[in-house]
Enzyme design. Structure first.
Site, PDB file in Angstrom:
ATOM      1  N   HIS A  20       0.836  -1.208   0.000  1.00 59.61           N
ATOM      2  CA  HIS A  20       0.000   0.000   0.000  1.00 59.61           C
ATOM      3  C   HIS A  20       0.866   1.251   0.000  1.00 59.61           C
ATOM      4  O   HIS A  20       0.639   2.180  -0.798  1.00 59.61           O
ATOM      5  CB  HIS A  20      -0.916  -0.023   1.221  1.00 59.61           C
ATOM      6  CG  HIS A  20      -1.714   1.216   1.418  1.00 59.61           C
ATOM      7  ND1 HIS A  20      -2.999   1.369   0.945  1.00 59.61           N
ATOM      8  CD2 HIS A  20      -1.407   2.389   2.035  1.00 59.61           C
ATOM      9  CE1 HIS A  20      -3.443   2.576   1.266  1.00 59.61           C
ATOM     10  NE2 HIS A  20      -2.503   3.209   1.928  1.00 59.61           N
ATOM     11  N   GLU A  21       1.869   1.298   0.882  1.00 62.41           N
ATOM     12  CA  GLU A  21       2.723   2.482   0.971  1.00 62.41           C
ATOM     13  C   GLU A  21       3.565   2.648  -0.296  1.00 62.41           C
ATOM     14  O   GLU A  21       3.732   3.768  -0.805  1.00 62.41           O
ATOM     15  CB  GLU A  21       3.624   2.395   2.198  1.00 62.41           C
ATOM     16  CG  GLU A  21       2.878   2.337   3.528  1.00 62.41           C
ATOM     17  CD  GLU A  21       1.926   3.505   3.731  1.00 62.41           C
ATOM     18  OE1 GLU A  21       2.167   4.584   3.156  1.00 62.41           O
ATOM     19  OE2 GLU A  21       0.926   3.336   4.453  1.00 62.41           O
ATOM     20  N   GLU A  47      -6.304   6.565  -1.467  1.00 63.93           N
ATOM     21  CA  GLU A  47      -6.137   5.468  -0.521  1.00 63.93           C
ATOM     22  C   GLU A  47      -6.672   4.160  -1.114  1.00 63.93           C
ATOM     23  O   GLU A  47      -6.042   3.104  -0.996  1.00 63.93           O
ATOM     24  CB  GLU A  47      -6.854   5.788   0.791  1.00 63.93           C
ATOM     25  CG  GLU A  47      -6.218   6.882   1.606  1.00 63.93           C
ATOM     26  CD  GLU A  47      -4.848   6.496   2.141  1.00 63.93           C
ATOM     27  OE1 GLU A  47      -4.611   5.288   2.353  1.00 63.93           O
ATOM     28  OE2 GLU A  47      -4.013   7.384   2.325  1.00 63.93           O
TER      29      GLU A  47
END
Length: 272
Positions: A142-143, A200
């Site tokens: 995700h990051e 996100e």
């Protein structure tokens, strides 16, 4: 033609010229590559990110909370090192980035990334949620996806464009400062916050594919967010939040997991 009209046309042309995309699409999101507003240069964002990253690390070092070695650090670093070779699936240049990791010894249940691949994990995230390696990979993916998609650059560009639009709109309509301020608040609710939620969600899906390509079970992203929901993370009102709710994230991930399972199975079998 009035100066106001010329200014509006110039602003429109600037916004149109700033559209592009930083990566190819993700299998998890259906393969499409969303157009991004990229008015701010990569160099500007990289410079600011590196400055913040160094300041963060210096502060943590002075507090005695910066971890750059040891079993816990090595565990997270090993996950990152397995994911880095997979970034070329989205953008070949990213495989040559100087990816870096620091672990900060705080109870914070969080992780974040700066432009160019500067990743920060907090021990509270690993310890409180008792993360498996597959779940660490879900967070790491995700990051890394935020960095690959240059979301910091995109967010800065959108903010600049939104402020410009509000300023020009107020001048064209002859609005006073009070009305323009209300318009700016409306812009934040209608544009900035949903866009942050969109980024996100996008990072969730790109990260899911990164983890799968590296041989980490993508289903761990679901258990990760179930644990986060139990901790209260991402469970606030979606409308006023810059993050999707845990329930929304879990539903989207459950829908996307079958698309990336062949990548995971191929990575595990060594066929890819």
């Amino acid at each position: 033609m009035s100066h106001r009209t010329l200014a509006a046309l110039a602003a429109t042309a600037l916004l149109a010229a700033g559209c592009g995309t930083t990566t190819t699409g993700s299998v998890a999101s259906g393969g499409g590559s969303r157009s991004q507003l990229l008015l701010v240069s990569s160099e500007t964002v990289m410079q600011q990110s590196l400055q913040y990253y160094n300041e963060q690390n210096n502060e943590a070092r002075s507090d005695g909370t910066l971890i750059t070695s040891g079993p816990e650090y090595n565990r997270v670093r090993n996950v990152m090192q397995r994911l880095v070779p997979q970034v070329g699936a989205f953008r070949p240049d990213a495989a040559k980035w100087p990816w870096q990791l620091v672990l900060i010894n705080e109870d914070t249940v969080n992780a974040h990334v700066m432009a160019g691949g500067k990743i920060t994990f907090y021990t509270g995230l690993i310890r409180k949620l008792k993360l498996t390696d597959d779940e660490i990979a879900a967070v790491m993916g995700h990051e890394m996806a935020h960095a690959l998609r240059e979301h910091s650059r995109e967010k800065m560009s959108q903010s600049a464009a939104g402020d410009l639009a509000v300023s020009i709109g107020g001048a064209l309509l002859g609005l006073g400062s009070g009305a323009t301020q209300l318009a700016s608040m409306g812009k934040q609710l209608a544009l900035d916050l949903p866009f942050s939620r969109s980024m996100e969600s996008e990072a969730d899906l790109y990260g899911l594919e990164l983890a799968a390509r590296a041989g980490y079970d993508p289903r761990a992203a679901i258990t990760l967010w179930q644990k986060m929901a139990q901790q209260g993370g991402g469970s606030g009102p979606g409308f006023m939040s810059t993050h999707p709710s845990s329930g929304d994230r879990i539903a989207a991930l459950q829908q996307a997991v079958p698309r990336v399972m062949p990548l995971y199975e191929a990575a595990r079998s060594g066929k890819r």
